[in-house]
Enzyme design. Structure first.
Site, PDB file in Angstrom:
ATOM      1  N   TRP A 169     -69.267   5.492 -71.590  1.00  0.00           N
ATOM      2  CA  TRP A 169     -69.459   4.596 -72.732  1.00  0.00           C
ATOM      3  C   TRP A 169     -69.396   5.386 -74.034  1.00  0.00           C
ATOM      4  O   TRP A 169     -68.720   4.988 -74.993  1.00  0.00           O
ATOM      5  CB  TRP A 169     -70.795   3.868 -72.631  1.00  0.00           C
ATOM      6  CG  TRP A 169     -70.981   2.810 -73.692  1.00  0.00           C
ATOM      7  CD1 TRP A 169     -70.733   1.474 -73.571  1.00  0.00           C
ATOM      8  CD2 TRP A 169     -71.422   3.009 -75.057  1.00  0.00           C
ATOM      9  NE1 TRP A 169     -70.992   0.832 -74.764  1.00  0.00           N
ATOM     10  CE2 TRP A 169     -71.419   1.742 -75.690  1.00  0.00           C
ATOM     11  CE3 TRP A 169     -71.821   4.128 -75.792  1.00  0.00           C
ATOM     12  CZ2 TRP A 169     -71.803   1.564 -77.017  1.00  0.00           C
ATOM     13  CZ3 TRP A 169     -72.195   3.961 -77.138  1.00  0.00           C
ATOM     14  CH2 TRP A 169     -72.185   2.681 -77.729  1.00  0.00           C
ATOM     15  N   TYR A 173     -66.646   5.010 -76.925  1.00  0.00           N
ATOM     16  CA  TYR A 173     -67.050   4.582 -78.270  1.00  0.00           C
ATOM     17  C   TYR A 173     -66.532   5.558 -79.320  1.00  0.00           C
ATOM     18  O   TYR A 173     -66.071   5.151 -80.397  1.00  0.00           O
ATOM     19  CB  TYR A 173     -68.570   4.473 -78.347  1.00  0.00           C
ATOM     20  CG  TYR A 173     -69.073   3.943 -79.673  1.00  0.00           C
ATOM     21  CD1 TYR A 173     -69.060   2.578 -79.947  1.00  0.00           C
ATOM     22  CD2 TYR A 173     -69.535   4.808 -80.663  1.00  0.00           C
ATOM     23  CE1 TYR A 173     -69.501   2.082 -81.163  1.00  0.00           C
ATOM     24  CE2 TYR A 173     -69.979   4.324 -81.887  1.00  0.00           C
ATOM     25  CZ  TYR A 173     -69.963   2.966 -82.132  1.00  0.00           C
ATOM     26  OH  TYR A 173     -70.392   2.479 -83.338  1.00  0.00           O
ATOM     27  N   ASP A 189     -70.889  -2.598 -72.162  1.00  0.00           N
ATOM     28  CA  ASP A 189     -71.672  -2.936 -73.345  1.00  0.00           C
ATOM     29  C   ASP A 189     -72.295  -4.321 -73.206  1.00  0.00           C
ATOM     30  O   ASP A 189     -71.625  -5.283 -72.816  1.00  0.00           O
ATOM     31  CB  ASP A 189     -70.759  -2.895 -74.579  1.00  0.00           C
ATOM     32  CG  ASP A 189     -71.509  -3.150 -75.860  1.00  0.00           C
ATOM     33  OD1 ASP A 189     -72.071  -2.198 -76.418  1.00  0.00           O
ATOM     34  OD2 ASP A 189     -71.550  -4.320 -76.294  1.00  0.00           O
TER      35      ASP A 189
END
Length: 232
Positions: A169, A173, A189
């Site tokens: 993640w 990002y 998310d």
């Protein structure tokens, strides 16, 4: 931002920094996106057509400094937004250089060279996260890791995932915000999952999501827009 362009006020210590400033603003606002091509692709996707019609030209927010957004991503893992803001404020106050700016800004964000020399035990966060932060700062300071839109995305992702404490993640990002990757989809998310459910989609790994490629970053902005409409 207006239909005619963007008005920006810049405070520069050196006038020669103006081209860099303009480039960073363009990246921040995703002004080089080919919105017509992106909208045409996403408008052909049944679950996104209404949102594209309502929000034509929707962009993906970038950042003016890739290292800063990467630090924010690492610090913000598994804590609240307000908690992350508190920690970041302490980091900036301790490690950022003071400046005398005309608009209330008191510090610049800490340079990677500065954070690279910090002791993980002195950072206001769990030690494992502090070690990840310092490892990343060392890599950026040593130019082994380049966090801007000119970098090779697959190389950056590989490098980030090899660091203890940085997971998929966080790496994705950073690719979304720092590298401007147009095809990122943060499937785990919470906001994305909630938005998908409002669109009638529960399988984030399904063929529908794959069909949004190579513009899944923009598709994700429309998924998040679903939550804004619901809140309104």
């Amino acid at each position: 931002v207006t239909s005619a362009g963007v008005e920006a006020s810049c405070w520069l210590a050196d006038p020669l920094d103006l081209p860099t400033c303009v480039e960073r603003v363009r990246h921040l606002l995703d002004l080089d996106a080919d919105s017509r091509t992106i909208d045409a692709h996403l408008a052909a996707q049944p679950h996104l057509a209404a949102s594209v019609a309502e929000h034509p030209g929707l962009r993906v927010p970038g950042h003016v400094d890739g290292f800063e957004v990467a630090v924010r991503a690492v610090v913000g893992q598994q804590i609240s937004v307000s908690g992350a803001q508190t920690i970041l404020g302490r980091l900036v106050a301790r490690y950022g250089d003071r400046i005398d700016a005309p608009f209330g800004l008191t510090h610049v964000f800490p340079a990677p060279q500065t954070l690279a020399g910090a002791d993980p035990d002195d950072l206001p966060m769990p030690r494992s996260r502090g070690r990840a932060l310092i490892a990343m700062a060392n890599a950026v300071a040593g130019k082994d890791l380049v966090l801007d839109h000119r970098a090779d995305r697959s190389t950056v992702r590989r490098h980030l995932l090899a660091m203890p404490g940085i997971g998929p993640w966080t790496a994705d990002y950073i690719a979304l915000r720092a590298l401007g990757d147009p095809d990122i989809f943060l499937a785990t998310d919470l906001g994305v999952r909630q938005g998908l459910r409002r669109l009638g989609l529960d399988d984030v790994g399904g063929d529908v999501i794959e069909a949004w490629s190579p513009w899944r970053s923009y598709a994700m902005m429309h998924v998040w827009k679903c939550l804004e409409r619901a809140a309104g």
